[in-house]
Design an enzyme around this catalytic site. Sequence first.
Site, PDB file in Angstrom:
ATOM      1  N   GLY A   1       0.813  -1.211   0.000  1.00 11.71           N
ATOM      2  CA  GLY A   1       0.000   0.000   0.000  1.00 11.71           C
ATOM      3  C   GLY A   1       0.846   1.261   0.000  1.00 11.71           C
TER       4      GLY A   1
ATOM      5  NE  ARG B   1      -2.222  -4.129  -1.019  1.00  9.36           N
ATOM      6  CZ  ARG B   1      -1.780  -3.647   0.150  1.00  9.36           C
ATOM      7  NH1 ARG B   1      -0.923  -4.365   0.859  1.00  9.36           N
ATOM      8  NH2 ARG B   1      -2.187  -2.483   0.601  1.00  9.36           N
TER       9      ARG B   1
ATOM     10  CG  ASP C   1       4.323  -6.460   8.234  1.00  8.73           C
ATOM     11  OD1 ASP C   1       3.807  -6.121   7.150  1.00  8.73           O
ATOM     12  OD2 ASP C   1       3.654  -6.842   9.204  1.00  8.73           O
ATOM     13  CG  ASP C   2       3.208  -9.403   4.938  1.00 12.38           C
ATOM     14  OD1 ASP C   2       3.657 -10.387   5.559  1.00 12.38           O
ATOM     15  OD2 ASP C   2       2.073  -8.949   5.137  1.00 12.38           O
TER      16      ASP C   2
ATOM     17  CE  LYS D   1       4.822   0.226   2.228  1.00 13.04           C
ATOM     18  NZ  LYS D   1       3.622  -0.411   1.654  1.00 13.04           N
ATOM     19  CB  THR D   2       3.458   0.266   6.918  1.00 13.57           C
ATOM     20  OG1 THR D   2       2.067   0.122   7.253  1.00 13.57           O
ATOM     21  CG2 THR D   2       4.268   0.089   8.190  1.00 13.57           C
TER      22      THR D   2
ATOM     23  CG  ASP E   1      -1.014  -0.261   8.602  1.00 12.75           C
ATOM     24  OD1 ASP E   1      -1.629   0.691   8.073  1.00 12.75           O
ATOM     25  OD2 ASP E   1      -1.136  -1.431   8.212  1.00 12.75           O
TER      26      ASP E   1
ATOM     27  NE  ARG F   1      -3.721   3.354   0.737  1.00 21.98           N
ATOM     28  CZ  ARG F   1      -3.758   2.158   0.166  1.00 21.98           C
ATOM     29  NH1 ARG F   1      -3.406   1.085   0.860  1.00 21.98           N
ATOM     30  NH2 ARG F   1      -4.119   2.004  -1.087  1.00 21.98           N
TER      31      ARG F   1
END
Length: 547
Positions: A78, A142, A172-173, A199-200, A202, A425
């Site tokens: 994302g 993704r 993380d993924d 990066k995120t 979240d 975002r």
Amino acid sequence: MIKSPLQIAREKYVPKVPVSLKGGVKVVEGNKTESVADQAEIAKMFPNTYGMPVLSFEASDEKKDYPAINVGVILSGGQAPGGHNVISGLFDGLKSQNSDSKLYGFLGGPSGLTDNEYQELTSDVIDHYRNTGGFDIIGSGRTKLEEEAQFDQTLENCKKLGISALVIIGGDDSNTNAAVLAEYFAAKDAGVQVIGVPKTIDGDLKTDMIETSFGFDTACKVYSELIGNIQRDANSAKKYYHFIKLMGRSASHIALECALQTQPNVAIVSEEVEAKNMTLDQVVDQIVDVVVKRAENDENFGTVLIPEGLVEFIPAMKALIAELNDMLAKYEDEVNALESNKERREFVAEKLSADSSDVFTKLPNSFANQLLLDRDPHGNVQVSMIDTEKLLIDMVKAKVKKLKKEGKFNGKFKGQAHFFGYEGRCAAPSNFDADYTYSLGNTAAVLIADGKTGYMASVRNLTAPAEEWVAGGVPVTMLMNMERRHGAMKPVIQKALVKLDDKPYQTLVENRTAWAQNTQYVYPGPIQYFGPSEVCDQTTKTLQLEK
């Protein structure tokens, strides 16, 4: 392309960087590392990249001659504000080492690596995107990199372009992908380094070495502006309760940070719900209690902040969702072949354990249907598709209606539902994120020049002025543990959840009663780029409280 006045002004902004990135750099090795959990399993799976030391950079007067190299970069997962500045920093860092070095952007995320779809990123391209939001410079995706055939194809494509290093910008993924790819290339002695960048929005990719992921600062400021606007409207109209679900996948970092910035009447923290073993009814009762007490003061309005991943933290729901993830992975074709939602619910209910089946069948049909939606590429339920905010409104409405009949509630309740996700975002990055991401890109360039692989770029000491930040690298395996994905145990970066004994959460606890019963809203306003440093350069309250 027509540009807004702000875009034109932001093109001129020069990101601030730590002293160690302003000239020559000396790479200093720290202690050897180990994974956060499951050390034996992780060490066995990553024999070539496990146990490496933490790195920090120091300014140096030593002049080095760097060979010209070709580097590839991808944006994975994302969007998050600041991605373009990571690429800008990486580009500038590579060019400062050797002006003949080239940077290739793989298009559309990891699939661009495997499909060999790319664009050379020149200064003409890069300069157009400095200090801008979004990932549109090369796009994102993704696609999960986990098959040997994908790794082989990636290596072949890198060799075609003479690429000797890849930079993977992701969460993380995505950084787990980077670690697996780095190990694979190292085992083959393939001559391709892999560096990750955290990066995120979240905020759940963090450790002592990764103090925050990029984009979190900007997204929280955007959401907090919107929440402040709604709170001002609520305090003006005095007739609605606004239930605001905030993006955040699993952890409640965004909801907590926005609560600290705006002081809503209710802020749910999923990690607290799980720790207290609360049911959905108990969560609703807490909100109802606030509604009743505010009505006693003739305040029939308010705001409720809800973390996106709440349902996964209610213990009974968490167990149900875990079973659903495994069961849907096993019976995917059978479930998809059924024509109606009713048939799918009945099929699923028969395959679940007795306890989970009981929870599932008691859910409103619309909510149960949402739990059966397609999983994301990592096998997780897509929590952004679940209307938790609407479910809570309906449940609160039913409870206050009952209390009114019993003579225990004399107020009014009307709910309005909101979901803030995509609004934050791709926002133009805050000064903090613009500086932070540019430094991360430069850091990745230094790690590459020093021959490192399997590392994540790290910039620390972030509550200090940018000149005092500490750049370096953290082995990705240091952040990993084993988790169940698609019904099997896989090595992944451990998500950093809200810690209930840390200062940010404790600050919420200390103030929540006053915020609930009174109207003490804060209206942060929009992100400020120009003005006093205490306005335009401050970082999140989370980081300030943690440090």
